[in-house]
Every structure is written in structure tokens, then in C-alpha cells.
Design a protein around this motif. Structure first.
Motif, PDB file in Angstrom:
ATOM      1  N   GLU A  73     -13.222  -1.698  -6.826  1.00 42.81           N
ATOM      2  CA  GLU A  73     -12.953  -0.159  -6.926  1.00 42.81           C
ATOM      3  C   GLU A  73     -11.497   0.250  -6.117  1.00 42.81           C
ATOM      4  O   GLU A  73     -11.497  -0.658  -4.961  1.00 42.81           O
ATOM      5  N   PRO A  74     -11.007   1.167  -6.585  1.00 45.42           N
ATOM      6  CA  PRO A  74      -9.592   1.203  -5.673  1.00 45.42           C
ATOM      7  C   PRO A  74      -9.694   1.699  -4.312  1.00 45.42           C
ATOM      8  O   PRO A  74     -10.847   2.367  -4.061  1.00 45.42           O
ATOM      9  N   MET A  75      -9.026   1.388  -3.734  1.00 47.81           N
ATOM     10  CA  MET A  75      -8.967   1.821  -1.981  1.00 47.81           C
ATOM     11  C   MET A  75      -8.665   3.489  -2.111  1.00 47.81           C
ATOM     12  O   MET A  75      -8.030   4.043  -2.868  1.00 47.81           O
ATOM     13  N   LYS A  76      -9.100   4.237  -0.946  1.00 47.93           N
ATOM     14  CA  LYS A  76      -8.987   5.523  -0.853  1.00 47.93           C
ATOM     15  C   LYS A  76      -8.075   5.308   0.325  1.00 47.93           C
ATOM     16  O   LYS A  76      -8.216   4.888   1.544  1.00 47.93           O
ATOM     17  N   LEU A  77      -6.824   5.988  -0.003  1.00 44.44           N
ATOM     18  CA  LEU A  77      -5.613   5.938   0.738  1.00 44.44           C
ATOM     19  C   LEU A  77      -5.731   7.143   1.523  1.00 44.44           C
ATOM     20  O   LEU A  77      -5.938   8.346   1.105  1.00 44.44           O
ATOM     21  N   ARG A  78      -5.332   6.957   2.948  1.00 44.93           N
ATOM     22  CA  ARG A  78      -5.226   8.245   3.785  1.00 44.93           C
ATOM     23  C   ARG A  78      -3.793   8.256   4.292  1.00 44.93           C
ATOM     24  O   ARG A  78      -3.228   7.154   4.461  1.00 44.93           O
ATOM     25  N   SER A  79      -3.421   9.341   4.497  1.00 46.29           N
ATOM     26  CA  SER A  79      -1.901   9.526   5.057  1.00 46.29           C
ATOM     27  C   SER A  79      -2.217   9.924   6.457  1.00 46.29           C
ATOM     28  O   SER A  79      -3.146  10.676   6.967  1.00 46.29           O
ATOM     29  N   VAL A  83       0.839  -1.191  -0.089  1.00 44.56           N
ATOM     30  CA  VAL A  83       0.065   0.139  -0.093  1.00 44.56           C
ATOM     31  C   VAL A  83       0.795   1.133  -0.044  1.00 44.56           C
ATOM     32  O   VAL A  83       0.751   2.141  -0.688  1.00 44.56           O
ATOM     33  N   ALA A  84       1.940   1.249   0.753  1.00 46.64           N
ATOM     34  CA  ALA A  84       2.705   2.412   0.882  1.00 46.64           C
ATOM     35  C   ALA A  84       3.569   2.519  -0.294  1.00 46.64           C
ATOM     36  O   ALA A  84       3.593   3.925  -0.850  1.00 46.64           O
ATOM     37  N   SER A  85       3.936   1.601  -1.016  1.00 47.26           N
ATOM     38  CA  SER A  85       4.778   1.682  -2.360  1.00 47.26           C
ATOM     39  C   SER A  85       4.049   2.167  -3.469  1.00 47.26           C
ATOM     40  O   SER A  85       4.415   2.929  -4.348  1.00 47.26           O
ATOM     41  N   GLN A  86       2.651   1.515  -3.155  1.00 44.58           N
ATOM     42  CA  GLN A  86       1.795   1.671  -4.438  1.00 44.58           C
ATOM     43  C   GLN A  86       1.056   3.048  -4.540  1.00 44.58           C
ATOM     44  O   GLN A  86       0.550   3.667  -5.553  1.00 44.58           O
ATOM     45  N   SER A  87       0.939   3.808  -3.137  1.00 43.50           N
ATOM     46  CA  SER A  87      -0.029   4.882  -2.998  1.00 43.50           C
ATOM     47  C   SER A  87       0.845   6.068  -4.040  1.00 43.50           C
ATOM     48  O   SER A  87      -0.234   6.694  -4.465  1.00 43.50           O
ATOM     49  N   ALA A  88       2.053   5.883  -4.328  1.00 43.65           N
ATOM     50  CA  ALA A  88       2.338   7.062  -4.901  1.00 43.65           C
ATOM     51  C   ALA A  88       2.505   6.618  -6.564  1.00 43.65           C
ATOM     52  O   ALA A  88       2.425   7.545  -7.415  1.00 43.65           O
ATOM     53  N   ALA A  89       2.620   5.323  -6.713  1.00 46.91           N
ATOM     54  CA  ALA A  89       2.816   4.789  -8.164  1.00 46.91           C
ATOM     55  C   ALA A  89       1.268   4.419  -8.762  1.00 46.91           C
ATOM     56  O   ALA A  89       1.475   4.676 -10.131  1.00 46.91           O
ATOM     57  N   GLY A  90       0.335   4.181  -8.196  1.00 37.88           N
ATOM     58  CA  GLY A  90      -0.864   3.797  -8.857  1.00 37.88           C
ATOM     59  C   GLY A  90      -1.851   3.514  -7.533  1.00 37.88           C
ATOM     60  O   GLY A  90      -1.924   3.766  -6.535  1.00 37.88           O
ATOM     61  N   GLN A  91      -3.140   2.657  -7.989  1.00 40.45           N
ATOM     62  CA  GLN A  91      -4.030   2.308  -7.131  1.00 40.45           C
ATOM     63  C   GLN A  91      -3.786   0.821  -6.633  1.00 40.45           C
ATOM     64  O   GLN A  91      -2.932   0.365  -6.860  1.00 40.45           O
ATOM     65  N   VAL A  92      -4.302   0.992  -5.354  1.00 39.31           N
ATOM     66  CA  VAL A  92      -4.482  -0.363  -4.625  1.00 39.31           C
ATOM     67  C   VAL A  92      -5.884  -0.826  -4.406  1.00 39.31           C
ATOM     68  O   VAL A  92      -6.723  -0.212  -4.123  1.00 39.31           O
TER      69      VAL A  92
END
Length: 180
Positions: free
Chosen positions: A44-50, A13-22
Motif C-alpha cells: 500500500e502507498p505511504m501516507k505522506l505528511r508535510s 519521497v519529496a520528488s514523488q509526493s507531487a507526481a505519484g505514490q511512494v
């Protein structure tokens, strides 16, 4: 095992959050699986929160700057100690080596003095040996005094370099502080 899977999922999740969808999916045994590929056509892609604010607060910036400044000031102190240590080796190393040789010569002359005869010729011989010993001791003392003087100048030079480095660090950090 579960912690490894969870760790791997978080890493993905951390590595893909900048590169694409998870995508969060259910595996064949019902376990949760994270993937950058959709698991099904309706996925549907996850909504990632920081967990971290997108910008650094003024307090965080001030703390970071204070840590950097303290570290750089400590480095200036370490550089001064290294400077003094290097100067001590450079100045006193050769002096100590010569003093060891002179001490051996004095010890040899003292052994010769112990064998001098107790007559006029022996007294003249002993006087010459004492004169040589005194001369060597005087040379040793003068060389140590000169080395001490050089070392005092070197310590002052190292301290001046530290002061200049500390001044530059303080100027650098006062110019970049958030208050300015």
C-alpha cells in the motif's frame, strides 16, 4: 553510507509526493527501500505528511514582505552609489587627464623660468613665463570648479532617483501588505 541512502530516499519521497505514490519496502538484505512501484501485490502507498502548513500565515507573509522591501530599499542605495560613482568617472576623468597635461606644461614653464637670465631681456622673458603659468593655473582652477558644480548636480540627481525608487518600493509594499 546510511545517510546517503536515507537522503536518496527522502529525495525520492519529496520528488514523488507531487507526481505519484511512494511505497516503503524491505530489500533483500532487510534494508528499507523506497520506490514508486509496489514491492508486492499487497503493498500500500505511504501516507505522506508535510511538515509545512499548506498556507502561509499572516506573520510569515509579513516577514517575507519586510525582507523583500528591505532588500529593494538596499538595492536603491546601491543604485545611488553606482550612479554617483559613474558620474564621478564621467565628470572628473577627463578633467583629471587635462589637469595632468596642464601640470606637465606648468612644470616645463617653471624649468624655463629657472634658466631666465638676470637682465632686462631675462626679466621680460620670466614675466611672460609667469603670466603663462598663472593663466594655466587659473584655467585649471576654473575647470575644477565647473566639474565640482556638475558633480553636485549629479549627486542631487542620483539622490532624487533613489528617493523616487524608495517611494515606489514603499508604495508597492504598502499596497501588498497583508493588513490591507
Amino acid at each position: 553510507m546510511l545517510s546517503r541512502v536515507l537522503f536518496a530516499a527522502v529525495a525520492i519521497v519529496a520528488s514523488q509526493s507531487a507526481a505519484g505514490q511512494v511505497y516503503k519496502c524491505k530489500g533483500g538484505a532487510g534494508e528499507t527501500v523506497y520506490s514508486q512501484e509496489p514491492c508486492s501485490p499487497k503493498a500500500e502507498p505511504m501516507k505522506l505528511r508535510s511538515n509545512r502548513a499548506s498556507a502561509e500565515s499572516a506573520g510569515e507573509a509579513a516577514n517575507r514582505a519586510a525582507v523583500y522591501q528591505t532588500t529593494e530599499l538596499a538595492d536603491a542605495g546601491i543604485a545611488e552609489r553606482n550612479c554617483v560613482s559613474g558620474e564621478q568617472r564621467r565628470i572628473y576623468g577627463p578633467v583629471d587627464a587635462r589637469n595632468q597635461e596642464v601640470s606637465r606644461q606648468i612644470a616645463n614653464l617653471n624649468r624655463q623660468l629657472a634658466t631666465a637670465k638676470n637682465n632686462l631681456a631675462g626679466a621680460t622673458y620670466a614675466s611672460g613665463l609667469r603670466s603663462q603659468i598663472a593663466s594655466l593655473q587659473q584655467a585649471q582652477s576654473a575647470e575644477r570648479i565647473a566639474a565640482d558644480s556638475q558633480m553636485a548636480a549629479a549627486r542631487q540627481r542620483c539622490a532624487t532617483e533613489r528617493g523616487e525608487r524608495e517611494r515606489a518600493v514603499r508604495e508597492k509594499h504598502s499596497a501588498t501588505s497583508p493588513a490591507n
